[in-house]
Design an enzyme around this catalytic site. Structure first.
Site, PDB file in Angstrom:
ATOM      1  N   GLU A   1       0.845  -1.211   0.000  1.00 35.59           N
ATOM      2  CA  GLU A   1       0.000   0.000   0.000  1.00 35.59           C
ATOM      3  C   GLU A   1       0.877   1.257   0.000  1.00 35.59           C
ATOM      4  O   GLU A   1       0.577   2.236  -0.696  1.00 35.59           O
ATOM      5  CB  GLU A   1      -0.950  -0.046   1.190  1.00 35.59           C
ATOM      6  CG  GLU A   1      -2.019  -1.137   1.064  1.00 35.59           C
ATOM      7  CD  GLU A   1      -2.769  -1.382   2.350  1.00 35.59           C
ATOM      8  OE1 GLU A   1      -4.005  -1.193   2.346  1.00 35.59           O
ATOM      9  OE2 GLU A   1      -2.130  -1.738   3.359  1.00 35.59           O
TER      10      GLU A   1
ATOM     11  N   GLU B   1      -3.326  -9.892   3.609  1.00 35.97           N
ATOM     12  CA  GLU B   1      -4.115  -9.631   4.815  1.00 35.97           C
ATOM     13  C   GLU B   1      -5.179 -10.701   5.056  1.00 35.97           C
ATOM     14  O   GLU B   1      -5.448 -11.072   6.191  1.00 35.97           O
ATOM     15  CB  GLU B   1      -4.792  -8.253   4.705  1.00 35.97           C
ATOM     16  CG  GLU B   1      -3.861  -7.066   4.882  1.00 35.97           C
ATOM     17  CD  GLU B   1      -3.208  -6.623   3.588  1.00 35.97           C
ATOM     18  OE1 GLU B   1      -2.616  -5.540   3.570  1.00 35.97           O
ATOM     19  OE2 GLU B   1      -3.247  -7.375   2.593  1.00 35.97           O
TER      20      GLU B   1
END
Ligand code: T1G
Length: 717
Positions: free
Chosen positions: A113, A133
């Site tokens: 990210e 994740e």
């Protein structure tokens, strides 16, 4: 704060900002802020034309600090944390000078990210870029579900967020996630591109990228397609939430999508599933450091291996070594068995190539590393031997005596025995310090667990080498003591005891298997036995009966032995707990089993019940696992509850999103587990004695995972 990052302003006007939080540059508290501070410093520095962001060491950044998530107790706290992370990334995007991410190794989760908030991404050939994740029961929480769809095609974005597997450098370039692969001089290449961007005075701000309607529509179709496939999968909460967040990316402007992501992330981070998966993440890593094994214990360099026994397990073990690039001798007394083994191995590799799991070149290389032999003549060359012969103590003793003579003194002698006494084999070898148990799980080339059995004389070097080679061949290892059935099969006997008794009491094979699959097991106990072979368990019971022992305390159901007497071994005989059509693996319920169970119940004076609640089935088998697991800990055949969780999740497919049998017990409450043990003792008999550890922890309000829960001394027999 700023020893967590470094900054060097080069003469060419490029500021190199380095993230420096070993071992994996996790974006822990302080690191995120330090990065933004450096960016602001560079942006304000007139000498600086452009910025390169890199990670110190072999990793770019492995994402958020997973340890920190347990401290998040409320939605508000979670949303506040995500909002700060979003602001940080917007601060990087809006730095006013181009920032190029120079990615070496892993850029995972928050690490990717962060890279997507940079204006360009340059990677080294070994780079791995992913949003894992979901494997932690989470979703990307720092804008990943909003920036990724702006950079890559929908099917890529959906797959990355729902499956969590990383892309390698080539795939990332092809998908548009990265802009360049720097075969060498990563920082130089990144600096050059950064200067070019500065000179062009135009660079892309990811969050400002508009998703065109066609891509948005394609994205929504991809999401619907994936949602349908997820319907039936238990434990898919995070995957569903990831799809919800991606849906917002394809239907909402960036900021609204980001707000939606924060809400969905809060759902996940507070969920029992995520707590369980985060527990397992650290339990796997802790299991590789057994108490009592000094850190830095030297390991032997394993350059070649041999496997004794070309049966189902031997085949899988040989493939593990060959697939990891280690030449392996596959030995068996029968040349015919060896030929069949090679055929099976070739077929296995062909199917892996067909499924796109490996390339043809990788399959050819692995096959070329397997050599068959009917003698031990070449064994003095190998560094490790794994014995995978028939589960018979006398036969294995003979083999270990021969191996002791045929191999070099420093060669490791490992046994794949799943129940037998490793010390007896060590004695037979004449070199007990070199002997260790390496208990693989079927199919050995697929199941990730390696139960490493430490014998009375196993040396630290042999133990440390076992853990190192286990990791190298792609296994998750856990060290256990040398007792009957070690940990995995010892506890399994109690799981199966309850399954058999529930059958006698009136439940059906189909009901019990269905309920445990709904609970999250990959297969039910009966379908699992039909795969592994009913004869395997029967022969172990016969061996024990000769010693006046049983696999589990309590009543021994005669049903599985009745099936054995009838020659119903499972899939391999087209009949076991289920019937199977020729060439099919589809289980067909067989009323004959109910008849055998009813007769067995009558002989044991058991009154059958018309219906047994699904919840009782789950409670009985999980309580049996937890109670026996507590006994395993107090007898120190396992050092930590987490090791048992790792064993059950990677050995038997216990649902990872429940964290393993001990974590599940702690989640429902040890007091509830103890109450159930006491209830069953009153209903069924004294064999349901509560483990002392369980009683002590409930009395003290303690946890199985407290450092002092289990007395420290490791188990050596
Ligand atoms: N947080 C905390 N500790 C971590 C960590 C992390 N993200 N990653 C690794 N460690 C520790 C690990 O416990 C071990 O510690 C040591 O580092 C070495 O790890 C906001 C919400 C990077 C591929 O899921 O996959 O970002 O045991 O033994 O085999 O959207 O670690 O030595 O004490 O595994 O070389 C997402 C997790 C987080 C990546 C390196 N990130 N890490 O493998 O070393 S959530 C991940 C890995 C997130 C954002 C979201 C691997 C690795 P110890 P290791 P390795």
């Amino acid at each position: 704060m700023n020893e967590l990052t470094g900054m060097e302003v080069r003469g060419d006007g490029v500021a190199i900002i380095t993230i420096d939080n070993p071992p994996v540059n996790a974006l822990a508290a302080g690191v995120r802020e330090a990065i933004l501070e450096r960016v602001r410093d560079a942006a304000a520095d007139e000498r600086v034309l452009a910025i390169v962001l890199a990670g110190q060491g072999s990793t770019f950044a492995a994402g958020a600090d997973i340890k920190a998530f347990d401290a998040i107790g409320t939605r508000e706290a979670s949303i506040d944390r995500s909002t700060r992370m979003h602001r940080l990334l917007a601060g990087i995007e809006d730095s006013g000078k181009p920032i190029v991410a120079a990615i070496r190794g892993a850029a995972l989760g928050g690490g990717l990210e962060l890279a997507m908030a940079c204006h360009c991404r340059v990677v080294s050939p070994d780079a791995k870029l992913g949003q894992p994740e979901v494997t932690l029961g989470l979703i990307p929480g720092a804008g990943g579900t909003q920036r990724l769809p702006r950079l890559v095609p929908p099917d890529v974005a959906v797959t990355m967020c729902v499956e969590g597997k990383p892309l390698d450098a080539r795939a990332a370039l092809a998908a548009g996630l990265v802009d360049r692969i720097a075969d060498d001089g990563l920082l130089d290449t990144a600096s050059r591109i950064a200067r070019e961007l500065a000179a062009s005075d135009s660079w892309r701000v990811t969050r400002a990228i508009e998703i065109d309607p066609a891509r948005a529509a394609e994205g929504l179709r991809a999401i619907e397609g994936r949602r349908a496939r997820l319907q039936a999968r238990p434990g898919a909460m995070a995957a569903q939430r990831a799809l919800d967040a991606l849906q917002a990316a394809y239907t909402e402007p960036f900021d609204r999508g980001a707000a939606r992501e924060r809400e969905l992330f809060a759902d996940c981070v507070l969920s029992a599933e995520s707590r369980a998966l985060r527990h397992l993440f650290f339990a796997e890593r802790a299991a590789a450091r057994p108490p009592g094994l000094p850190a830095g214990t030297p390991t032997l360099d394993i350059k070649s291996a041999a496997v004794v026994g070309a049966g189902t397990m031997g085949i899988g073990i040989a493939m593990c070594y060959a697939s990891s690039g280690i030449p392996v001798l596959l030995n068996d007394v029968s040349r015919d068995a060896l030929r069949k083994a090679l055929d099976t191995i070739s077929a296995n590799y062909r199917s892996s190539v067909a499924k796109g799991r490996i390339t043809q070149a990788q399959a050819d290389l692995a096959l070329s590393l397997i050599e068959i032999t009917t003698s031990y003549d070449a064994f003095h060359h190998v560094d490790i031997v794994v014995e995978a012969a028939f589960e018979d103590l006398d036969l294995k003793r003979q083999i270990f005596a021969a191996l002791g003579a045929a191999t070099r003194p420093e060669c490791i002698l490992a046994s794949n025995t799943s129940t037998l006494d490793v010390d007896a084999l060590a004695e037979a070898s004449g070199r007990p310090s070199q002997v260790v148990g390496h208990h693989f799980f079927s199919p050995a080339n697929v199941m990730r667990l390696l139960e490493v059995v430490r014998g009375r004389a196993t040396s630290d070097t042999v133990l440390a080498t076992s853990l190192a080679i286990g990791r190298r061949i792609g296994k998750v290892c856990a060290v256990v003591g040398n007792g009957f059935g070690f940990v995995a099969n010892r506890m399994l006997a109690y799981y199966m005891r309850e399954a058999y008794l529930l059958l006698e009491e009136g439940a059906s094979v189909g009901q019990i298997d269905r309920v445990l699959v709904e609970f999250g097991m990959p297969v039910g106990p009966f379908a699992m036995q039909d795969i592994a072979g009913i004869d395997v368990g029967a022969r172990i019971r016969q061996h024990l009966a000769k010693l006046g022992k049983t696999r589990a305390d309590g009543p021994q159901s005669e049903v599985p032995d009745r099936l054995f007497d009838l020659g119903r071994y499972g899939q391999k005989t087209q009949a076991g707990w289920y019937r199977y059509e020729k060439g099919s693996r589809t289980p067909i319920p067989d009323p004959l089993i109910d008849g055998i169970a009813a007769a067995a119940a009558a002989r044991r004076g058991i009154t059958r019940r018309n219906a047994i609640p699904d919840a009782e089935i789950v409670a009985r088998v999980t309580t049996a696992l937890a109670n026996e697991g507590a006994r395993v800990l107090e007898e120190r055949f396992a050092s930590r509850a987490g090791d048992i969780d790792v064993i059950y999740c990677h050995g038997f497919g216990f649902p990872h999103y429940r964290g393993g049998p001990m974590f599940y017990a702690e989640t429902i409450g040890l007091d509830t587990v103890l109450a159930r043990v006491r209830e069953y003792r009153a209903r069924f008999g004294d064999y349901w004695r509560p483990a002392g550890l369980l009683e002590r922890l409930v009395a003290s309000g303690g946890s199985l995972y407290a450092p002092d829960a289990v007395p420290a001394a490791p188990a050596v027999s």
